[in-house]
Design an enzyme around this catalytic site. Structure first.
Site, short mmCIF file in Angstrom:
data_model
loop_
_atom_site.label_atom_id
_atom_site.label_comp_id
_atom_site.label_asym_id
_atom_site.label_seq_id
_atom_site.Cartn_x
_atom_site.Cartn_y
_atom_site.Cartn_z
N ASP A 1 -18.83 -27.63 40.92
CA ASP A 1 -19.80 -26.56 41.12
C ASP A 1 -19.79 -25.70 39.85
O ASP A 1 -18.93 -24.85 39.68
CB ASP A 1 -19.44 -25.74 42.36
N TYR B 1 -16.09 -20.35 45.98
CA TYR B 1 -17.29 -20.01 46.75
C TYR B 1 -18.42 -20.88 46.24
O TYR B 1 -18.57 -21.06 45.02
CB TYR B 1 -17.63 -18.53 46.55
N LYS C 1 -27.76 -19.84 37.98
CA LYS C 1 -27.54 -18.70 37.08
C LYS C 1 -28.16 -18.91 35.69
O LYS C 1 -29.38 -18.79 35.53
CB LYS C 1 -26.04 -18.38 37.03
P1 KE4 Z 1 -26.72 -18.54 44.62
O1 KE4 Z 1 -27.21 -19.16 45.90
O2 KE4 Z 1 -26.21 -17.13 44.83
O3 KE4 Z 1 -27.72 -18.65 43.46
O4 KE4 Z 1 -25.46 -19.39 44.12
C1 KE4 Z 1 -24.35 -19.55 44.98
C2 KE4 Z 1 -23.12 -19.88 44.16
C3 KE4 Z 1 -22.70 -21.20 44.10
N1 KE4 Z 1 -21.62 -21.55 43.37
C4 KE4 Z 1 -20.92 -20.63 42.66
C5 KE4 Z 1 -19.74 -21.06 41.86
C6 KE4 Z 1 -21.32 -19.27 42.68
O5 KE4 Z 1 -20.60 -18.35 41.98
C7 KE4 Z 1 -22.43 -18.88 43.44
C8 KE4 Z 1 -22.88 -17.44 43.54
N2 KE4 Z 1 -22.02 -16.49 42.89
C9 KE4 Z 1 -22.04 -15.14 43.45
C10 KE4 Z 1 -21.07 -14.26 42.63
N3 KE4 Z 1 -19.80 -14.71 42.54
C11 KE4 Z 1 -23.39 -14.56 43.43
C12 KE4 Z 1 -23.45 -13.07 43.63
C13 KE4 Z 1 -23.89 -12.72 45.01
O6 KE4 Z 1 -23.57 -13.47 45.97
O7 KE4 Z 1 -24.57 -11.69 45.11
#
Ligand code: KE4
Length: 428
Positions: free
Chosen positions: A239, A144, A267
């Site tokens: 990523d 993801y 993060k």
């Molecule tokens: P954000 O746009 O949520 O800051 O990051 C997206 C993203 C991009 N790449 C990776 C590997 C990620 O894990 C994420 C976001 N992770 C999710 C949880 N697995 C965020 C939690 C959520 O969507 O509420």
């Protein structure tokens, strides 16, 4: 005893926020039951709306590697907020943040800050397309990368076909610019590049996957992707929004010794405040506006308050020379506690861990791909999750997520965790 206050708050929230949450996974739909509304957090603990304390294994989905309300982060934000929250103009703190990231991450000579991981991924893939003058992106099933339309796709039937939308609202034409192939399958990647290599701008992956549960790369897999992309003139994008500064101070690329062309971060780099980042070689990154033709912008990119929190977090990780060793030791104890409790209760599950990210899969096989992950018994996971929550442990509310250990997890949290495991694995 369920949290009646959270129930009432959830009722109110659902009237004015879709599903009552600002991000879907928080709604507990994957595990059933009601989400716990959080009132505050400190160290390794969350406090629910009704005052009940939980050992936290979500860590805000990764950012809180130091634990909640770390004194250095709080002090840095208190100092920054007195000078205003946002200027829309460059600040010295952004230079310090960029230099810290450049010094830490092997692939990064220049870096652009954003306000989320999604924006960082969008920026990285846009500059990959602009730099290579190619359109197609290859992603790996089960990974993801945030909310960009063209990445919300699933594998079409067969291997080298284009992706199909995995969300309403994504036009087929946009989804078709992304090809999805199984994770940990180098032959599948070779086949895609053999057929379409000249059109592929980049291959993006989570070097250790967290988003189908914790799934590590097979031996030689990352090196294989490095070779295939280089051979075809495509860029390799790690990523590391989740793994950056988590698996090592230099991220998964430092831990595994494979250097991508571009890296995305998020993060931890914000310390729990909105910061994303993407970086790579000077040659690639100088294709970005205002220097180059690839446009990317953000009102709050490099926000002084967020940079203060992120910089304080990275400096603790940089200067505490035993931080990652302690994190490894605590995480290994947590893994061992799960394995031991499951064995004692004669429950079949597989624990997969890399550093301080881990997942308990309710399946009987090693999980190497998304199809392996979906063999898990998500109902059993849901029952286990509810029992852990009841026993005071807040585990990520989805089988397809990673749990996170922080530097604040200690012997007391492990004692609470072990007691909860004994109850949860005894739950039929
Ligand atoms: P954000 O746009 O949520 O800051 O990051 C997206 C993203 C991009 N790449 C990776 C590997 C990620 O894990 C994420 C976001 N992770 C999710 C949880 N697995 C965020 C939690 C959520 O969507 O509420």
């Amino acid at each position: 005893m369920s949290d009646e206050i959270s129930k009432e708050l959830f009722e109110r929230a659902r009237k004015v926020i879709p599903g009552g949450v600002n991000s879907p996974v928080r709604a507990f739909r994957a595990v059933g039951g009601q989400p716990i509304f959080i009132r505050e957090a400190a160290g390794a603990y969350l406090t629910g709306a009704d005052g009940k304390r939980y050992v936290d294994f979500i860590g805000s989905w990764g950012p809180m590697i130091l634990g909640h309300a770390h004194p250095a982060v709080v002090a840095a934000m208190q100092d920054a907020i007195g000078r205003g929250t946002s200027y829309g103009a460059p600040t010295e703190g952004e230079i310090d943040m960029a230099q810290t990231i450049v010094d830490a991450v092997p692939s990064i000579e220049m870096v652009r800050l954003t306000s989320s991981g999604t924006e960082a991924v969008m920026g990285a893939l846009r500059v990959a397309r602009g730099f290579t003058k190619r359109d197609l992106i290859v992603k790996l099933e089960g990974c993801y990368h945030g909310g960009a339309d063209y990445l919300l796709t699933k594998a079409g039937s067969g291997l080298a076909t284009f992706g199909v939308p995995d969300s309403a609202g994504v036009p087929a034409a946009i989804a078709a610019t992304c090809i999805t192939v199984p994770y940990n399958d180098l032959e599948a990647v070779r086949a895609v590049f053999k057929e379409r290599g000249a059109e592929i701008a980049a291959l993006i992956l989570e070097p250790v996957v967290g988003n189908m549960g914790c799934v590590p790369p097979g031996t030689g897999y990352l090196q294989g992707l490095r070779e295939i992309t280089k051979q075809h003139g495509a860029l390799l994008v790690f990523d590391e929004v989740m793994t950056g500064f988590r698996l090592a101070y230099g991220g998964a690329q430092a831990r595994f010794g494979v250097t991508p062309d571009l890296t995305t971060l998020g993060k931890i780099v914000g310390g729990g405040v909105p910061v994303g980042a993407y970086g790579g070689s000077r040659e690639i990154m100088e294709h970005i506006a205002p220097v180059g033709p690839v446009y990317q912008a953000g009102t709050l990119s490099g926000n002084p308050l967020a940079v203060a929190a992120g910089l304080a977090t990275l400096r603790v990780l940089r200067d505490d020379k035993t931080a990652y060793d302690r994190l490894e030791a605590t995480s290994a104890s947590i893994e061992a506690a799960i394995v031991s409790a499951a064995k004692k209760a004669n429950v079949t599950c597989v624990v997969q861990r890399v550093g301080s990210m881990l997942t308990v899969f309710f399946t009987d096989r090693k999980v190497r791909s998304f199809s392996d992950a979906t063999s898990s018994d998500t109902k059993a996971f849901g029952r286990w999750h509810a029992a852990m929550l009841e026993a005071g442990v807040y585990w990520p509310p989805s089988q397809y997520e990673a749990a996170f250990v922080s530097l604040a997890h200690d012997a007391e949290t492990i004692r609470i965790f072990e007691n909860a495991l004994a109850k949860a694995f005894a739950t039929p």
